[in-house]
Design a protein around this motif. Structure first.
Motif, PDB file in Angstrom:
ATOM      1  N   MET A  87       0.932  -1.175  -0.023  1.00 26.65           N
ATOM      2  CA  MET A  87       0.154  -0.025   0.046  1.00 26.65           C
ATOM      3  C   MET A  87       0.933   1.095  -0.057  1.00 26.65           C
ATOM      4  O   MET A  87       0.491   2.043  -0.600  1.00 26.65           O
ATOM      5  N   LEU A  88       1.899   1.269   0.834  1.00 28.07           N
ATOM      6  CA  LEU A  88       2.819   2.413   0.671  1.00 28.07           C
ATOM      7  C   LEU A  88       3.619   2.728  -0.695  1.00 28.07           C
ATOM      8  O   LEU A  88       3.705   3.663  -0.835  1.00 28.07           O
ATOM      9  N   ALA A  89       3.972   1.658  -1.245  1.00 27.11           N
ATOM     10  CA  ALA A  89       4.572   1.639  -2.477  1.00 27.11           C
ATOM     11  C   ALA A  89       3.568   2.325  -3.431  1.00 27.11           C
ATOM     12  O   ALA A  89       3.994   3.186  -4.219  1.00 27.11           O
ATOM     13  N   ALA A  94       1.773   6.681  -7.010  1.00 27.87           N
ATOM     14  CA  ALA A  94       0.710   7.631  -7.221  1.00 27.87           C
ATOM     15  C   ALA A  94       0.838   9.076  -7.079  1.00 27.87           C
ATOM     16  O   ALA A  94       0.388   9.983  -7.937  1.00 27.87           O
ATOM     17  N   ASP A  95       1.935   9.614  -6.317  1.00 24.10           N
ATOM     18  CA  ASP A  95       2.439  10.789  -6.179  1.00 24.10           C
ATOM     19  C   ASP A  95       3.449  11.109  -7.048  1.00 24.10           C
ATOM     20  O   ASP A  95       3.813  12.404  -7.400  1.00 24.10           O
ATOM     21  N   THR A 229      14.202  10.400  -3.684  1.00 22.51           N
ATOM     22  CA  THR A 229      14.072   8.993  -3.558  1.00 22.51           C
ATOM     23  C   THR A 229      12.820   8.431  -3.001  1.00 22.51           C
ATOM     24  O   THR A 229      12.121   9.071  -2.402  1.00 22.51           O
ATOM     25  N   PRO A 230      12.546   7.222  -3.480  1.00 28.34           N
ATOM     26  CA  PRO A 230      11.283   6.585  -2.589  1.00 28.34           C
ATOM     27  C   PRO A 230      11.150   6.735  -1.095  1.00 28.34           C
ATOM     28  O   PRO A 230      10.029   6.936  -0.535  1.00 28.34           O
ATOM     29  N   LEU A 231      12.382   6.717  -0.509  1.00 27.20           N
ATOM     30  CA  LEU A 231      12.351   6.620   0.992  1.00 27.20           C
ATOM     31  C   LEU A 231      12.253   7.932   1.415  1.00 27.20           C
ATOM     32  O   LEU A 231      11.291   8.189   2.645  1.00 27.20           O
ATOM     33  N   THR A 232      12.706   8.973   0.776  1.00 35.01           N
ATOM     34  CA  THR A 232      12.461  10.384   1.006  1.00 35.01           C
ATOM     35  C   THR A 232      10.719  10.662   0.717  1.00 35.01           C
ATOM     36  O   THR A 232      10.195  11.345   1.663  1.00 35.01           O
ATOM     37  N   ASP A 233      10.260  10.334  -0.158  1.00 34.33           N
ATOM     38  CA  ASP A 233       8.888  10.419  -0.315  1.00 34.33           C
ATOM     39  C   ASP A 233       7.955   9.811   0.708  1.00 34.33           C
ATOM     40  O   ASP A 233       7.138  10.410   1.277  1.00 34.33           O
ATOM     41  N   LEU A 234       8.305   8.590   1.195  1.00 31.73           N
ATOM     42  CA  LEU A 234       7.693   7.984   2.421  1.00 31.73           C
ATOM     43  C   LEU A 234       8.177   8.847   3.449  1.00 31.73           C
ATOM     44  O   LEU A 234       7.093   9.001   4.227  1.00 31.73           O
ATOM     45  N   VAL A 366       1.119  15.152  -1.961  1.00 30.59           N
ATOM     46  CA  VAL A 366       1.513  14.017  -1.006  1.00 30.59           C
ATOM     47  C   VAL A 366       0.134  13.143  -0.762  1.00 30.59           C
ATOM     48  O   VAL A 366       0.124  12.341   0.123  1.00 30.59           O
ATOM     49  N   LEU A 367      -1.231  13.542  -1.343  1.00 29.33           N
ATOM     50  CA  LEU A 367      -2.320  12.967  -0.860  1.00 29.33           C
ATOM     51  C   LEU A 367      -2.314  11.437  -1.106  1.00 29.33           C
ATOM     52  O   LEU A 367      -2.804  10.922  -0.306  1.00 29.33           O
ATOM     53  N   SER A 368      -1.774  10.838  -2.072  1.00 29.68           N
ATOM     54  CA  SER A 368      -1.741   9.376  -2.226  1.00 29.68           C
ATOM     55  C   SER A 368      -0.879   8.671  -1.230  1.00 29.68           C
ATOM     56  O   SER A 368      -1.269   7.574  -0.605  1.00 29.68           O
ATOM     57  N   ARG A 369       0.318   9.444  -0.997  1.00 28.12           N
ATOM     58  CA  ARG A 369       1.005   8.812   0.262  1.00 28.12           C
ATOM     59  C   ARG A 369       0.176   8.944   1.561  1.00 28.12           C
ATOM     60  O   ARG A 369       0.189   7.794   2.372  1.00 28.12           O
ATOM     61  N   VAL A 370      -0.332  10.065   1.849  1.00 32.28           N
ATOM     62  CA  VAL A 370      -1.091   9.935   3.129  1.00 32.28           C
ATOM     63  C   VAL A 370      -2.055   9.080   3.383  1.00 32.28           C
ATOM     64  O   VAL A 370      -2.419   8.473   4.273  1.00 32.28           O
ATOM     65  N   SER A 371      -3.030   8.881   1.965  1.00 31.54           N
ATOM     66  CA  SER A 371      -4.093   7.870   2.027  1.00 31.54           C
ATOM     67  C   SER A 371      -3.307   6.569   2.276  1.00 31.54           C
ATOM     68  O   SER A 371      -4.175   5.783   2.674  1.00 31.54           O
ATOM     69  N   SER A 372      -2.246   6.313   1.729  1.00 35.47           N
ATOM     70  CA  SER A 372      -1.631   4.896   1.870  1.00 35.47           C
ATOM     71  C   SER A 372      -1.413   4.518   3.422  1.00 35.47           C
ATOM     72  O   SER A 372      -1.736   3.488   3.845  1.00 35.47           O
TER      73      SER A 372
END
Length: 455
Positions: A87-89, A94-95, A229-234, A366-372
Motif C-alpha cells: 500500500m505504501l509503495a 501515485a504521487d 528517492t522513494p524513501l524520502t517520499d515515504l 502528497v495526498l496518495s502517500r497520506v492515504s496509503s
C-alpha cells in the motif's frame, strides 16, 4: 464548511453558492462532466468485478480436488497480505506519476490475475503455489489502485464539489456491490466459478479502458520532487500524516475498530446466525440491511456540511457497534437487521466526510502517500481480529465475544473524541473554479491549510 470571510457580501455569496444551494439535481449534474462520468463509471464497474471475485474464488477453490477451508485461507491470506504490504509503495507511485496511469496499472494487474485464476479453475490444473501467486498479484493491484483513486478525485472536480463527488462515487460503488453480491452466486451456479472469475477479470479490464480515456493533464510537481528517492517520499508522506492530529488519531481508532469488525463481521456473526438464527438466510438479511443503510447514508452525506466534520464523523462511528451488541444480547433478528441499517448509514456518512477532508486538507502532491498510510494503519490489526475470533468464541462463547467487539468499538471511539484535533478540526474554505482571474482551469489551486487549535 463555508464561513463568512468578512470580505464583502458579493464575494461571500459567490463562495457560498456551491454549499448554499442544497440541490440533489445540482449534485447529479456532475455526471454530465465527461471526466467525472468516466471516473464514476470506471469505479462502479471495478467494484462490480470486485464483488464477483470473492464469491467465485471461494467456491472455485473449495471445489478443487483435495481442497478444504485451509486451502481457501491460504489463498485469501496470499491476497490480503500483499495488499497491505504494498500500500505504501502504491502511495509513492501515485504521487510520483500520473495517478490515472497508476490506476490503470492496478486494474490491468487485477484483470491479469483473475484471468489466470479463471483459467486454472476452468482447466482444473490449479496447484496451490499458482493460486497463491495469482492471488498475490491481485492484492498488489488493489494496493496500486486505492491510493491513486483517493488522490485523483481533486484532479477531476473542483474543491467545492468534492463532497458531492465522493458521495456520488460511493452511490455507484454501493449499488455495484449490492448487484455483484446478488449476481455472483447465481453466476457461479449457472456457469461455474472459473467463468465467473473471467467475468470479473473482464470488468477490471473495462475499468482500465475507461480510466485511460480520462487523459488528465500532468500535475505540476515541486522543483525538488523528481530528485527525491522513494524513501524520502515515504518520509515526507509520514511527516504530513503525523502533522495532523485529527488524521492519525482517527486512523489509530480505526485500527482497533477494524480489528473488532473483522472478528464480528467475518467470524462471530455468521457463527451466531448459523447456531441460533436460522443460518445463511439470517446473516444475508443482516448484510442486506447494511447495504440498504449504505445507500441511505450516501444520500445524506452528499448534502450535509457540518462545521466540525471530523467530530460528526467520529461520533457516527459509535452506533456501528449496535448490531454486534444486539447479537450478543440475544435480540430478535429484526432488531439486528435494523442495527445493520444504522451501521451502514453511519459508515457511509463517515466515509464521505473522511475522504472529502483528506482531499481538502492534505496537499495534492502528497495526498496518495497520506492515504496509503491511512489504509495501512486502519487495516494493520484486521488479521489479528480474524485470528483471535475463533479461539475467543471457543473459550468465552460467540455472543460474549461479540459484546466485547462492540465494547472495543465504543472505547476506541470515545478515546478518539478525547483528541482536541478531532473535536476542533474545520475544513479550509474552497475557492470555486473560475472565480480567480489567474485560475488556469477546472482544477482548483489548493488553499493553504488553516491549522485548528490543538492540532
Amino acid at each position: 464548511m463555508v464561513r463568512d470571510t468578512g470580505k464583502g457580501n458579493d464575494r461571500a455569496a459567490v463562495r457560498c453558492l456551491p454549499y448554499g444551494v442544497h440541490s440533489y439535481r445540482r449534485d447529479l449534474e456532475l455526471l454530465r462532466d465527461r471526466r467525472f462520468a468516466l471516473l464514476f463509471t470506471a469505479r462502479t464497474v471495478s467494484v462490480l468485478g470486485s464483488a464477483f471475485a470473492p464469491v467465485a474464488l471461494a467456491f472455485g477453490v473449495l471445489e478443487l480436488a483435495g481442497a478444504n477451508a485451509t486451502t481457501l485461507s491460504v489463498v485469501l491470506v496470499a491476497q490480503s497480505v500483499p495488499q497491505v504490504v504494498f500500500m505504501l509503495a502504491g502511495g509513492v507511485l501515485a504521487d510520483r506519476f500520473p495517478r490515472y496511469r497508476v490506476m490503470i496499472a492496478g486494474e490491468v494487474l487485477c484483470a491479469a490475475a483473475y484471468t489466470v485464476l479463471a483459467a486454472m479453475l476452468v482447466t482444473g490444473w490449479a496447484p496451490l503455489p499458482g493460486l497463491v501467486v495469482a492471488a498475490a498479484l491481485s492484492g498488489i493491484g488493489v494496493a496500486l489502485f486505492f491510493p491513486a483513486l483517493v488522490g485523483i478525485v481533486p484532479e477531476v472536480v473542483a474543491a467545492e464539489r468534492l463532497q458531492s463527488a465522493n458521495g456520488l462515487l460511493r452511490l455507484g460503488t454501493n449499488s455495484a456491490r449490492i448487484a455483484g453480491y446478488a449476481l455472483a452466486g447465481g453466476t457461479v451456479v449457472l456457469v461455474g466459478a472459473g467463468p465467473a472469475l473471467a467475468v470479473s477479470a473482464a470488468m477490471f479490464a473495462g475499468s482500465a479502458l475507461l480510466i485511460a480515456a480520462l487523459r488528465l493533464p500532468p500535475r505540476v510537481r515541486s522543483a525538488t520532487g523528481p530528485a527525491t528517492t522513494p524513501l524520502t517520499d515515504l518520509r515526507d508522506g509520514w511527516r504530513e500524516f503525523v502533522s495532523r492530529q485529527w488524521l492519525w488519531v482517527i486512523v489509530l481508532q480505526f485500527a482497533f475498530l477494524v480489528m473488532a469488525l473483522q472478528a464480528a463481521h467475518g467470524v462471530l456473526g455468521p457463527v451466531v446466525a448459523k447456531e441460533d438464527l436460522g443460518g445463511a438466510a439470517a446473516w444475508s438479511a443482516v448484510l442486506a440491511g447494511e447495504a440498504v443503510g449504505m445507500l441511505v447514508g450516501v444520500v445524506i452525506a452528499i448534502r450535509i456540511r457540518p462545521r466540525r466534520p471530523m467530530l460528526v464523523a467520529v461520533v457516527l462511528t459509535l452506533p456501528t457497534a449496535l448490531p454486534y451488541l444486539l447479537l450478543g444480547a440475544y435480540a430478535p433478528l429484526w432488531t439486528v437487521v435494523f442495527g445493520a441499517v444504522v451501521m451502514g448509514i453511519c459508515f457511509d456518512i463517515f466515509g464521505v466526510l473522511w475522504e472529502t477532508s483528506l482531499q481538502r486538507e492534505v496537499p495534492p502532491d502528497v495526498l496518495s502517500r497520506v492515504s496509503s498510510y491511512d489504509a495501512l494503519g486502519s487495516l494493520m490489526f484486521g488479521p489479528i481480529g480474524l485470528l483471535v475470533a475463533g479461539p475467543a468464541a471457543a473459550v468465552f462463547g460467540a455472543r460474549p465475544t461479540l459484546i466485547a467487539c462492540g465494547g472495543l468499538i465504543v472505547l476506541a471511539t470515545l478515546a478518539a473524541l478525547c483528541s482536541p484535533g478531532v473535536r476542533n478540526m474545520r475544513l479550509t474554505e474552497p475557492v470555486p473554479a473560475g472565480t480567480r482571474p489567474d485560475d488556469p482551469g477546472p482544477v482548483v489551486e489548493p488553499v493553504p491549510k488553516v491549522v485548528a487549535p490543538g492540532t
